[in-house]
Design a protein around this motif. Structure first.
Motif, PDB file in Angstrom:
ATOM      1  N   GLN A  20       0.815  -1.212   0.000  1.00 21.39           N
ATOM      2  CA  GLN A  20       0.000   0.000   0.000  1.00 21.39           C
ATOM      3  C   GLN A  20       0.856   1.273   0.000  1.00 21.39           C
ATOM      4  O   GLN A  20       0.337   2.358   0.236  1.00 21.39           O
ATOM      5  CB  GLN A  20      -0.936   0.005   1.213  1.00 21.39           C
ATOM      6  CG  GLN A  20      -2.073  -1.013   1.092  1.00 21.39           C
ATOM      7  CD  GLN A  20      -3.071  -0.889   2.229  1.00 21.39           C
ATOM      8  OE1 GLN A  20      -2.908  -1.510   3.267  1.00 21.39           O
ATOM      9  NE2 GLN A  20      -4.095  -0.070   2.034  1.00 21.39           N
ATOM     10  N   GLN A  42      -5.088   4.499   0.051  1.00 19.80           N
ATOM     11  CA  GLN A  42      -6.282   4.001   0.711  1.00 19.80           C
ATOM     12  C   GLN A  42      -6.926   2.909  -0.150  1.00 19.80           C
ATOM     13  O   GLN A  42      -6.596   2.727  -1.308  1.00 19.80           O
ATOM     14  CB  GLN A  42      -7.261   5.151   0.931  1.00 19.80           C
ATOM     15  CG  GLN A  42      -6.671   6.333   1.683  1.00 19.80           C
ATOM     16  CD  GLN A  42      -6.185   5.956   3.066  1.00 19.80           C
ATOM     17  OE1 GLN A  42      -6.876   5.251   3.804  1.00 19.80           O
ATOM     18  NE2 GLN A  42      -4.993   6.424   3.428  1.00 19.80           N
ATOM     19  N   GLY A  43      -7.883   2.213   0.439  1.00 17.29           N
ATOM     20  CA  GLY A  43      -8.631   1.218  -0.319  1.00 17.29           C
ATOM     21  C   GLY A  43      -8.511  -0.169   0.266  1.00 17.29           C
ATOM     22  O   GLY A  43      -7.449  -0.558   0.767  1.00 17.29           O
ATOM     23  N   GLN A  44      -9.593  -0.939   0.182  1.00 20.17           N
ATOM     24  CA  GLN A  44      -9.623  -2.277   0.753  1.00 20.17           C
ATOM     25  C   GLN A  44      -9.055  -3.327  -0.196  1.00 20.17           C
ATOM     26  O   GLN A  44      -8.324  -4.206   0.198  1.00 20.17           O
ATOM     27  CB  GLN A  44     -11.067  -2.646   1.124  1.00 20.17           C
ATOM     28  CG  GLN A  44     -11.659  -1.760   2.203  1.00 20.17           C
ATOM     29  CD  GLN A  44     -10.855  -1.788   3.494  1.00 20.17           C
ATOM     30  OE1 GLN A  44     -10.437  -2.850   3.950  1.00 20.17           O
ATOM     31  NE2 GLN A  44     -10.620  -0.615   4.077  1.00 20.17           N
ATOM     32  N   GLU A  47      -8.274  -3.069  -6.657  1.00 25.19           N
ATOM     33  CA  GLU A  47      -8.842  -2.076  -7.562  1.00 25.19           C
ATOM     34  C   GLU A  47      -8.951  -0.705  -6.891  1.00 25.19           C
ATOM     35  O   GLU A  47      -8.597   0.319  -7.487  1.00 25.19           O
ATOM     36  CB  GLU A  47     -10.221  -2.529  -8.056  1.00 25.19           C
ATOM     37  CG  GLU A  47     -10.803  -1.610  -9.122  1.00 25.19           C
ATOM     38  CD  GLU A  47     -12.089  -2.176  -9.709  1.00 25.19           C
ATOM     39  OE1 GLU A  47     -12.795  -1.415 -10.396  1.00 25.19           O
ATOM     40  OE2 GLU A  47     -12.391  -3.365  -9.486  1.00 25.19           O
ATOM     41  N   GLU A  48      -9.415  -0.687  -5.649  1.00 23.33           N
ATOM     42  CA  GLU A  48      -9.531   0.585  -4.928  1.00 23.33           C
ATOM     43  C   GLU A  48      -8.154   1.200  -4.681  1.00 23.33           C
ATOM     44  O   GLU A  48      -7.976   2.416  -4.765  1.00 23.33           O
ATOM     45  CB  GLU A  48     -10.249   0.358  -3.597  1.00 23.33           C
ATOM     46  CG  GLU A  48     -11.743   0.122  -3.725  1.00 23.33           C
ATOM     47  CD  GLU A  48     -12.430   0.078  -2.363  1.00 23.33           C
ATOM     48  OE1 GLU A  48     -11.777   0.473  -1.365  1.00 23.33           O
ATOM     49  OE2 GLU A  48     -13.594  -0.337  -2.296  1.00 23.33           O
ATOM     50  N   GLN A  49      -7.164   0.375  -4.381  1.00 30.13           N
ATOM     51  CA  GLN A  49      -5.819   0.885  -4.127  1.00 30.13           C
ATOM     52  C   GLN A  49      -5.198   1.453  -5.392  1.00 30.13           C
ATOM     53  O   GLN A  49      -4.514   2.485  -5.353  1.00 30.13           O
ATOM     54  CB  GLN A  49      -4.952  -0.227  -3.548  1.00 30.13           C
ATOM     55  CG  GLN A  49      -5.346  -0.631  -2.143  1.00 30.13           C
ATOM     56  CD  GLN A  49      -4.600  -1.857  -1.655  1.00 30.13           C
ATOM     57  OE1 GLN A  49      -3.664  -2.335  -2.299  1.00 30.13           O
ATOM     58  NE2 GLN A  49      -5.023  -2.391  -0.513  1.00 30.13           N
ATOM     59  N   LEU A  51      -6.805   2.790  -7.897  1.00 31.93           N
ATOM     60  CA  LEU A  51      -7.479   4.063  -8.162  1.00 31.93           C
ATOM     61  C   LEU A  51      -6.967   5.139  -7.208  1.00 31.93           C
ATOM     62  O   LEU A  51      -6.702   6.273  -7.625  1.00 31.93           O
ATOM     63  CB  LEU A  51      -8.990   3.899  -8.010  1.00 31.93           C
ATOM     64  CG  LEU A  51      -9.821   5.183  -8.168  1.00 31.93           C
ATOM     65  CD1 LEU A  51      -9.593   5.816  -9.530  1.00 31.93           C
ATOM     66  CD2 LEU A  51     -11.307   4.895  -7.934  1.00 31.93           C
ATOM     67  N   SER A  52      -6.798   4.786  -5.931  1.00 28.18           N
ATOM     68  CA  SER A  52      -6.276   5.736  -4.958  1.00 28.18           C
ATOM     69  C   SER A  52      -4.879   6.195  -5.350  1.00 28.18           C
ATOM     70  O   SER A  52      -4.532   7.382  -5.225  1.00 28.18           O
ATOM     71  CB  SER A  52      -6.237   5.098  -3.562  1.00 28.18           C
ATOM     72  OG  SER A  52      -5.636   5.962  -2.627  1.00 28.18           O
ATOM     73  N   GLN A  79      -6.436   0.772 -16.934  1.00 27.08           N
ATOM     74  CA  GLN A  79      -7.457   1.723 -16.492  1.00 27.08           C
ATOM     75  C   GLN A  79      -7.305   3.054 -17.207  1.00 27.08           C
ATOM     76  O   GLN A  79      -8.296   3.667 -17.635  1.00 27.08           O
ATOM     77  CB  GLN A  79      -7.360   1.916 -14.980  1.00 27.08           C
ATOM     78  CG  GLN A  79      -8.471   2.776 -14.399  1.00 27.08           C
ATOM     79  CD  GLN A  79      -8.414   2.823 -12.884  1.00 27.08           C
ATOM     80  OE1 GLN A  79      -7.541   3.454 -12.324  1.00 27.08           O
ATOM     81  NE2 GLN A  79      -9.338   2.135 -12.233  1.00 27.08           N
ATOM     82  N   PRO A  88     -13.642   5.463 -13.583  1.00 27.31           N
ATOM     83  CA  PRO A  88     -14.429   5.632 -12.353  1.00 27.31           C
ATOM     84  C   PRO A  88     -14.851   7.090 -12.185  1.00 27.31           C
ATOM     85  O   PRO A  88     -14.170   8.010 -12.654  1.00 27.31           O
ATOM     86  CB  PRO A  88     -13.445   5.218 -11.250  1.00 27.31           C
ATOM     87  CG  PRO A  88     -12.417   4.383 -11.939  1.00 27.31           C
ATOM     88  CD  PRO A  88     -12.300   4.926 -13.321  1.00 27.31           C
ATOM     89  N   GLU A  90     -14.742   9.003  -9.660  1.00 26.13           N
ATOM     90  CA  GLU A  90     -13.792   9.836  -8.925  1.00 26.13           C
ATOM     91  C   GLU A  90     -12.706  10.377  -9.864  1.00 26.13           C
ATOM     92  O   GLU A  90     -12.280  11.524  -9.750  1.00 26.13           O
ATOM     93  CB  GLU A  90     -13.130   9.041  -7.798  1.00 26.13           C
ATOM     94  CG  GLU A  90     -14.087   8.554  -6.725  1.00 26.13           C
ATOM     95  CD  GLU A  90     -14.651   7.168  -7.043  1.00 26.13           C
ATOM     96  OE1 GLU A  90     -15.167   6.533  -6.116  1.00 26.13           O
ATOM     97  OE2 GLU A  90     -14.551   6.732  -8.213  1.00 26.13           O
TER      98      GLU A  90
END
Length: 261
Positions: A20, A42-44, A47-49, A51-52, A79, A88, A90
Motif C-alpha cells: 500500500q 487508501q482502499g480495501q 482495484e480501490e488501491q 485508483l487511490s 485503467q 471511475p 472519482e
C-alpha cells in the motif's frame, strides 16, 4: 493528438506501488525537474488501491496539463487506456475539475536517471541530508578544448532539479559557478546548501572569494550575482573537503557526459 492537447504543458508521472506504499516521481520542465514522494494509499482491495494511487499522483499535477502515466502496474495502465466513459467517477471528477488530459506513457520514455531515482525513492535509499543542510548541489564540467559542458544537480526537500550548459572555450571553473548561481536562485530563503564541485579550484571561490577573483577577474559579474542572492535570501552554504561518490555525484557526471554525445 488533438491540437488542444499539443498546446498543454506535459507532465510525466512515474508510479510504483509496493503493497500500500505508493512512490511517485512527477517530472516536468522537459525532464529537468522532478518532485518525488512516497505515501500510503487508501482502499480495501487491489482495484480501490490502484485508483487511490492514480488520484494521489494526479493531485500533484498543475491544472490544464497533458499527463502521461508511466507504470509497470498492468491494471493501472489498462485503467488509463480505457475510454473516458469507462473511467471511475472519482477519476472523471478530478480530471474535469483540474482540466487534465490523460495518456499512458511507455516504461522507457524517461531517462534512466529518473528511473533510478524512482527505484531508490521506493527503496528509501536516496542520499540523506546531513547536519543542517536543506539541499545538496553537485556540479561537473568537462571540456574538449573547444567547448565546455557543465551540469548541475540540486537535490533536497522533495525536489530534484537538473541544469546543463555549454560555452565556448575552456571555462571549467566559471561554468561550475554559473550552475551554483542557478541553484541559489532556485532555493527558498533562509536555507543551507552543501556545494560539491568537481574542480577544487571552484571550491576556492567559497573559501576566499577575493583571492579567487584576483586569479579570475572575468568572474566578478557572476560573483556579484551570487553575493546578491546570498544576501537577499539569507542563504548559508558549506563546501566539504572530501569527495563524495554517491548516486547523485555519479548522475551529474553522466548528465554532463550526455552533452558531449
Amino acid at each position: 493528438m488533438p491540437a488542444e492537447a499539443s498546446k498543454r504543458p506535459e507532465q510525466r508521472l512515474y508510479l510504483q506501488l509496493s503493497g500500500q506504499d505508493l512512490t511517485v516521481i512527477h517530472v516536468r520542465n522537459e525532464g529537468k525537474t522532478g518532485h518525488y514522494f512516497t505515501v500510503p494509499v487508501q482502499g480495501q482491495g487491489e482495484e480501490e488501491q490502484r485508483l487511490s494511487a492514480l488520484l494521489t499522483a494526479l493531485g500533484s499535477v498543475p491544472f490544464h496539463s497533458l499527463v502521461y502515466v508511466h507504470t509497470n502496474l498492468h491494471t493501472l495502465r489498462e485503467q488509463v487506456r480505457r475510454p473516458p466513459s469507462g473511467w471511475p467517477k472519482e477519476l472523471k471528477a478530478l480530471l474535469q475539475r483540474k482540466s487534465l488530459q490523460l495518456r499512458v506513457g511507455t516504461l522507457t520514455r524517461l531517462d534512466g536517471f529518473w528511473q533510478d531515482i524512482l527505484t531508490q525513492a521506493e527503496g528509501g535509499t536516496l542520499p540523506r541530508m546531513n547536519g543542517l543542510n536543506h539541499y545538496h548541489l553537485h556540479t561537473y564540467a568537462v571540456t574538449d578544448g573547444l567547448q565546455t559542458h557543465v551540469a548541475g544537480l540540486l537535490y533536497g526537500e522533495g525536489e530534484l532539479h537538473l541544469y546543463d550548459g555549454r560555452v565556448r572555450g575552456e571555462q571549467l571553473c566559471q561554468t561550475e559557478l554559473e550552475a551554483a548561481c542557478w541553484a541559489l536562485d532556485l532555493v527558498a530563503p533562509s536555507k543551507t546548501i552543501e556545494l560539491r564541485h568537481q574542480h577544487p579550484t571552484t571550491a576556492r571561490f567559497w573559501e576566499d572569494a577575493e583571492r579567487y577573483l584576483s586569479d579570475y577577474p572575468d568572474v566578478q559579474p557572476l560573483a556579484r550575482r551570487i553575493g546578491r542572492l546570498i544576501e537577499e535570501k539569507n542563504l548559508r552554504f558549506n563546501v566539504p573537503q572530501t569527495r563524495l561518490d554517491d548516486t547523485l555525484a555519479r548522475a551529474v557526471r553522466w548528465y554532463t557526459g550526455r552533452g558531449l554525445a
